[in-house]
Design an enzyme around this catalytic site. Structure first.
Site, PDB file in Angstrom:
ATOM      1  N   LYS A 169      33.284  15.204  70.615  1.00  0.00           N
ATOM      2  CA  LYS A 169      33.199  15.178  69.825  1.00  0.00           C
ATOM      3  C   LYS A 169      34.394  15.529  68.797  1.00  0.00           C
ATOM      4  CE  LYS A 169      28.502  13.215  70.615  1.00  0.00           C
ATOM      5  NZ  LYS A 169      27.080  13.732  70.312  1.00  0.00           N
ATOM      6  N   TYR A 206      28.101   3.143  69.732  1.00  0.00           N
ATOM      7  CA  TYR A 206      27.224   3.741  69.554  1.00  0.00           C
ATOM      8  C   TYR A 206      25.218   2.469  69.894  1.00  0.00           C
ATOM      9  CZ  TYR A 206      27.023   8.958  70.304  1.00  0.00           C
ATOM     10  OH  TYR A 206      27.742   9.692  70.049  1.00  0.00           O
ATOM     11  N   PHE A 215      18.423   8.158  62.609  1.00  0.00           N
ATOM     12  CA  PHE A 215      20.023   8.653  62.399  1.00  0.00           C
ATOM     13  C   PHE A 215      21.016   8.377  62.827  1.00  0.00           C
ATOM     14  CE2 PHE A 215      18.342   9.738  67.006  1.00  0.00           C
ATOM     15  CZ  PHE A 215      19.056   9.071  67.819  1.00  0.00           C
ATOM     16  N   ARG A 270      26.106  14.435  83.365  1.00  0.00           N
ATOM     17  CA  ARG A 270      25.678  14.918  82.127  1.00  0.00           C
ATOM     18  C   ARG A 270      24.856  16.330  82.347  1.00  0.00           C
ATOM     19  NH1 ARG A 270      24.111  11.044  78.197  1.00  0.00           N
ATOM     20  NH2 ARG A 270      21.707  11.562  78.560  1.00  0.00           N
ATOM     21  N   THR A 323      20.208  16.608  75.179  1.00  0.00           N
ATOM     22  CA  THR A 323      20.686  15.795  73.948  1.00  0.00           C
ATOM     23  C   THR A 323      20.328  16.799  73.221  1.00  0.00           C
ATOM     24  OG1 THR A 323      20.160  13.682  74.744  1.00  0.00           O
ATOM     25  CG2 THR A 323      20.549  13.903  72.546  1.00  0.00           C
ATOM     26  N   ARG A 327      26.184  21.972  76.437  1.00  0.00           N
ATOM     27  CA  ARG A 327      25.665  21.800  75.220  1.00  0.00           C
ATOM     28  C   ARG A 327      24.480  23.375  75.302  1.00  0.00           C
ATOM     29  NH1 ARG A 327      23.940  15.746  75.324  1.00  0.00           N
ATOM     30  NH2 ARG A 327      25.456  14.787  74.439  1.00  0.00           N
ATOM     31  N   ASN A 334      25.876  18.136  68.790  1.00  0.00           N
ATOM     32  CA  ASN A 334      26.235  18.706  69.892  1.00  0.00           C
ATOM     33  C   ASN A 334      27.416  18.349  71.038  1.00  0.00           C
ATOM     34  OD1 ASN A 334      26.007  16.239  70.419  1.00  0.00           O
ATOM     35  ND2 ASN A 334      23.485  15.501  71.288  1.00  0.00           N
ATOM     36  N   HIS A 381      29.814  14.429  74.170  1.00  0.00           N
ATOM     37  CA  HIS A 381      29.427  12.845  75.099  1.00  0.00           C
ATOM     38  C   HIS A 381      29.946  12.351  76.149  1.00  0.00           C
ATOM     39  CE1 HIS A 381      27.846   8.453  75.103  1.00  0.00           C
ATOM     40  NE2 HIS A 381      28.779   8.908  76.417  1.00  0.00           N
ATOM     41  N   GLU A 410      31.606   2.147  78.238  1.00  0.00           N
ATOM     42  CA  GLU A 410      32.801   3.013  77.456  1.00  0.00           C
ATOM     43  C   GLU A 410      33.914   3.012  77.789  1.00  0.00           C
ATOM     44  OE1 GLU A 410      27.775   5.328  76.334  1.00  0.00           O
ATOM     45  OE2 GLU A 410      29.778   6.406  77.707  1.00  0.00           O
TER      46      GLU A 410
HETATM   47  P1  DAT Z   1      23.174  12.103  74.125  1.00  0.00           P
HETATM   48  O1  DAT Z   1      24.454  12.217  73.943  1.00  0.00           O
HETATM   49  O2  DAT Z   1      23.303  12.868  75.164  1.00  0.00           O
HETATM   50  O3  DAT Z   1      23.124  10.502  75.739  1.00  0.00           O
HETATM   51  P2  DAT Z   1      21.854  10.146  72.985  1.00  0.00           P
HETATM   52  O4  DAT Z   1      22.144   8.305  73.796  1.00  0.00           O
HETATM   53  O5  DAT Z   1      20.138   9.496  72.830  1.00  0.00           O
HETATM   54  O6  DAT Z   1      21.765  10.917  73.967  1.00  0.00           O
HETATM   55  O7  DAT Z   1      22.286  10.053  71.595  1.00  0.00           O
HETATM   56  C1  DAT Z   1      23.358  10.177  71.267  1.00  0.00           C
HETATM   57  C2  DAT Z   1      23.624  11.507  70.363  1.00  0.00           C
HETATM   58  O8  DAT Z   1      22.987  10.822  69.063  1.00  0.00           O
HETATM   59  C3  DAT Z   1      23.061  12.561  70.795  1.00  0.00           C
HETATM   60  O9  DAT Z   1      24.161  13.304  71.008  1.00  0.00           O
HETATM   61  C4  DAT Z   1      22.789  12.998  69.361  1.00  0.00           C
HETATM   62  C5  DAT Z   1      21.881  11.923  68.497  1.00  0.00           C
HETATM   63  N1  DAT Z   1      20.722  11.585  68.432  1.00  0.00           N
HETATM   64  C6  DAT Z   1      19.884  11.951  69.151  1.00  0.00           C
HETATM   65  N2  DAT Z   1      19.173  11.938  68.926  1.00  0.00           N
HETATM   66  C7  DAT Z   1      19.124  12.647  68.016  1.00  0.00           C
HETATM   67  C8  DAT Z   1      18.010  12.762  66.578  1.00  0.00           C
HETATM   68  N3  DAT Z   1      16.432  13.198  66.690  1.00  0.00           N
HETATM   69  N4  DAT Z   1      18.467  13.468  65.475  1.00  0.00           N
HETATM   70  C9  DAT Z   1      19.469  12.936  65.181  1.00  0.00           C
HETATM   71  N5  DAT Z   1      20.371  12.677  65.631  1.00  0.00           N
HETATM   72  C10 DAT Z   1      20.575  12.966  67.331  1.00  0.00           C
HETATM   73 MG    MG Z   2      23.336   8.577  74.853  1.00  0.00          MG
END
Ligand code: DAT
Ligand code: MG
Length: 151
Positions: free
Chosen positions: A11, A51, A59, A87, A93, A104, A114, A117, A128
């Site tokens: 990212k 997303y 968020f 992963r 996350t 991370r 973080n 992705h 994706e």
């Molecule tokens: P990951 O990236 O581990 O697959 P995710 O798909 O649940 O996690 O969410 C995508 C992204 O969204 C994540 O990398 C960071 C952001 N995110 C997730 N939960 C969040 C939260 N509670 N507050 C802010 N950003 C968040």
């Molecule tokens: Mg995800």
């Protein structure tokens, strides 16, 4: 055997912090194979597509603004178990909960920044890879190492 592929993206925060080679080397040293890579600034519309599963989350808008705020290194990695193990390399996350030794856990502090992705399963991996890459951007080759690594 039909090899598994996953979509991995560094990212904008990871790119700006100079962590491209650090992140690539963790996948490379593990033994996975890089089959596509490019650097792009995604549009906000594109980030929303990427997303889309999260569009009801509070968020979502900030997340899409962030992903489209600067250069992203988009990659496809191949290898046995690469989706799930990718992963694991990435870690939880929320970097506050990621184990040390994970990307991370070692390199990030807050969930909204973080740095990386990774696709979370076979369906999203396909989706994706297809969203970010044209079929002709994926390179089929045999690496010298893969027979020794064992796939
Ligand atoms: P990951 O990236 O581990 O697959 P995710 O798909 O649940 O996690 O969410 C995508 C992204 O969204 C994540 O990398 C960071 C952001 N995110 C997730 N939960 C969040 C939260 N509670 N507050 C802010 N950003 C968040
Ligand atoms: Mg995800």
């Amino acid at each position: 055997a039909e090899l598994e592929r996953t979509f991995i993206a560094i990212k904008p925060d990871g790119v700006q912090r100079g962590l491209i080679s650090e992140i690539i080397s963790r996948f490379e040293r593990k033994g996975f194979k890089l089959v596509a890579i490019k650097i792009v600034v995604p549009s906000k519309d594109f980030a929303q597509k990427h997303y889309h599963d999260l569009k009801t989350r509070p968020f979502f808008d900030g997340l899409c603004d962030f992903l489209s705020s600067g250069p992203v290194v988009a990659m496809v990695w191949e290898g046995e178990g690469v989706i799930k193990y990718g992963r694991k390399l990435i870690g939880a996350t929320d970097p506050q909960k990621s184990e040390p030794g994970t990307i991370r856990g070692d390199l990030a502090v807050v969930v909204g920044r973080n740095i990386i992705h990774g696709s979370d399963g076979p369906e999203t991996a396909k989706e994706e890879v297809n969203l970010w890459f044209k079929p002709e951007e994926l390179v089929n080759y045999t690496s010298n190492a893969e027979k020794i690594i064992g796939y």
